[in-house]
Design an enzyme around this catalytic site. Structure first.
Site, PDB file in Angstrom:
ATOM      1  N   GLY A   9     -13.041  -9.594  -5.391  1.00 58.37           N
ATOM      2  CA  GLY A   9     -13.904  -9.820  -6.538  1.00 58.37           C
ATOM      3  C   GLY A   9     -15.373  -9.805  -6.185  1.00 58.37           C
ATOM      4  O   GLY A   9     -16.140 -10.666  -6.610  1.00 58.37           O
ATOM      5  N   ARG A  12     -19.629  -8.342  -8.338  1.00 58.27           N
ATOM      6  CA  ARG A  12     -20.712  -9.038  -9.041  1.00 58.27           C
ATOM      7  C   ARG A  12     -20.684 -10.526  -8.692  1.00 58.27           C
ATOM      8  O   ARG A  12     -19.774 -11.007  -8.022  1.00 58.27           O
ATOM      9  CB  ARG A  12     -20.575  -8.871 -10.559  1.00 58.27           C
ATOM     10  CG  ARG A  12     -19.280  -9.458 -11.118  1.00 58.27           C
ATOM     11  CD  ARG A  12     -19.220  -9.351 -12.618  1.00 58.27           C
ATOM     12  NE  ARG A  12     -18.056 -10.054 -13.152  1.00 58.27           N
ATOM     13  CZ  ARG A  12     -17.930 -10.415 -14.426  1.00 58.27           C
ATOM     14  NH1 ARG A  12     -18.884 -10.138 -15.290  1.00 58.27           N
ATOM     15  NH2 ARG A  12     -16.847 -11.045 -14.829  1.00 58.27           N
ATOM     16  N   ASN A  87     -12.202 -14.758  -3.516  1.00 57.99           N
ATOM     17  CA  ASN A  87     -13.147 -15.057  -4.585  1.00 57.99           C
ATOM     18  C   ASN A  87     -12.699 -14.544  -5.949  1.00 57.99           C
ATOM     19  O   ASN A  87     -13.135 -15.069  -6.973  1.00 57.99           O
ATOM     20  CB  ASN A  87     -14.516 -14.456  -4.227  1.00 57.99           C
ATOM     21  CG  ASN A  87     -15.498 -14.535  -5.367  1.00 57.99           C
ATOM     22  OD1 ASN A  87     -16.024 -15.603  -5.664  1.00 57.99           O
ATOM     23  ND2 ASN A  87     -15.742 -13.412  -6.025  1.00 57.99           N
ATOM     24  N   SER A 139     -13.572 -24.552  -7.224  1.00 64.18           N
ATOM     25  CA  SER A 139     -14.547 -24.956  -8.231  1.00 64.18           C
ATOM     26  C   SER A 139     -14.567 -26.476  -8.293  1.00 64.18           C
ATOM     27  O   SER A 139     -13.565 -27.132  -7.984  1.00 64.18           O
ATOM     28  CB  SER A 139     -14.170 -24.385  -9.604  1.00 64.18           C
ATOM     29  OG  SER A 139     -14.905 -25.002 -10.643  1.00 64.18           O
ATOM     30  N   TYR A 152      -7.527 -23.034 -15.887  1.00 58.84           N
ATOM     31  CA  TYR A 152      -8.466 -22.679 -14.819  1.00 58.84           C
ATOM     32  C   TYR A 152      -8.552 -23.788 -13.779  1.00 58.84           C
ATOM     33  O   TYR A 152      -8.465 -23.533 -12.568  1.00 58.84           O
ATOM     34  CB  TYR A 152      -9.836 -22.411 -15.437  1.00 58.84           C
ATOM     35  CG  TYR A 152     -10.937 -22.134 -14.440  1.00 58.84           C
ATOM     36  CD1 TYR A 152     -11.073 -20.879 -13.848  1.00 58.84           C
ATOM     37  CD2 TYR A 152     -11.855 -23.120 -14.108  1.00 58.84           C
ATOM     38  CE1 TYR A 152     -12.089 -20.620 -12.941  1.00 58.84           C
ATOM     39  CE2 TYR A 152     -12.876 -22.871 -13.197  1.00 58.84           C
ATOM     40  CZ  TYR A 152     -12.994 -21.619 -12.624  1.00 58.84           C
ATOM     41  OH  TYR A 152     -14.001 -21.361 -11.722  1.00 58.84           O
ATOM     42  N   ILE A 185     -22.760 -22.258 -11.437  1.00 55.97           N
ATOM     43  CA  ILE A 185     -23.543 -21.204 -10.789  1.00 55.97           C
ATOM     44  C   ILE A 185     -23.984 -20.192 -11.843  1.00 55.97           C
ATOM     45  O   ILE A 185     -23.185 -19.770 -12.686  1.00 55.97           O
ATOM     46  CB  ILE A 185     -22.715 -20.502  -9.694  1.00 55.97           C
ATOM     47  CG1 ILE A 185     -22.132 -21.535  -8.718  1.00 55.97           C
ATOM     48  CG2 ILE A 185     -23.571 -19.484  -8.955  1.00 55.97           C
ATOM     49  CD1 ILE A 185     -23.160 -22.391  -8.004  1.00 55.97           C
TER      50      ILE A 185
END
Length: 244
Positions: A9, A12, A87, A139, A152, A185
């Site tokens: 990933g 970006r 990631n 996270s 998530y 972020i």
């Protein structure tokens, strides 16, 4: 001779910043993307323009064959995969009572099972070499939970448990496993929240700002370096003090 780094990933956001930072430290980098080929090629081009070495591979981490082919190509073109940054992931807000099996399974298939597939694909060579480094991107929501983001948060909590378990299991083979838990972020992924929400989140952050992808990239580069050679099984937050 140093092997290569695989950053899933990395077309970006945080992944892109990590790929570029690792390349500056001398790592040949395998840039992975799922859909946005143009963005993936841009990341690799920026690395090459800075004097680094990079290849670009499309692969969906929810597809085991695609992951295996990606690892094989990376090894052929760049050398053994010595560093993995898991990631790749998806995020989204949905009320718990509205989560379908399809939504739930998709979060797990990419965020958690994707990391499992990548790790399992690189482990045989790492174990044989008695050397390797795995960094999982979790996270802060995996540490404290998040309203309307239960699927998530569960996947990110799973990455934390996976990190700690694998660190114990793989330490005798000389393989380090660590985890980064970013705070809020400033990437495209969080822009969907809107500027009012982002300003409020920045105000809730003791350091008074949102994080940048480069904040996470610098931490990943440290964990990937020999300076962190005695660090394994750790979950390190980079959140400006958000969950203190």
């Amino acid at each position: 001779m140093r092997g290569c780094a695989l950053v899933t990933g990395s077309s970006r956001g945080i992944g892109r910043a990590i790929a570029r930072r690792l390349a500056k430290d001398g790592w040949p980098v395998c840039v992975n993307y799922y859909q946005n080929q143009e963005a993936g090629e841009k990341t690799a081009r920026e690395i090459r323009d800075d004097g680094g070495k990079a290849i670009v591979i499309q692969a969906d981490v929810s597809n085991q064959d695609a992951v295996k082919n990606m690892i094989k190509t990376a090894e052929t073109e760049l050398g053994s995969v010595e560093l993995v940054i898991n990631n790749a992931g998806i995020a989204g807000q949905v009320l718990f009572q509205d989560i379908t099996d399809e939504i739930w399974n998709r979060f797990f298939d990419i965020n958690l099972n994707g990391a499992r597939r990548v790790i399992q694909a690189v482990l045989p060579d790492m174990i044989h070499a008695k050397h390797g480094n795995i960094i999982n991107i979790s996270s802060i929501w995996g540490l404290r939970g998040a309203s309307c983001e239960s699927a998530y948060a569960c996947t990110k909590a799973g990455l934390i448990a996976l990190t700690r378990s694998l660190a114990l299991e793989l330490a005798p083979s000389g393989i380090r496993v660590n985890c980064i838990a970013p705070g809020v972020i400033n990437t495209d992924m969080v822009q969907v929240l809107g500027q009012d929400v982002l300003r409020d989140l920045a105000n809730q952050t003791p350091l008074g700002r949102l994080g940048t992808p480069e904040d996470i990239a610098d931490l990943a580069a440290f964990l990937a370096s020999d300076q962190a050679s005695f660090i394994t099984g750790q979950v390190i937050t980079s959140d400006g003090g958000f969950i203190l």
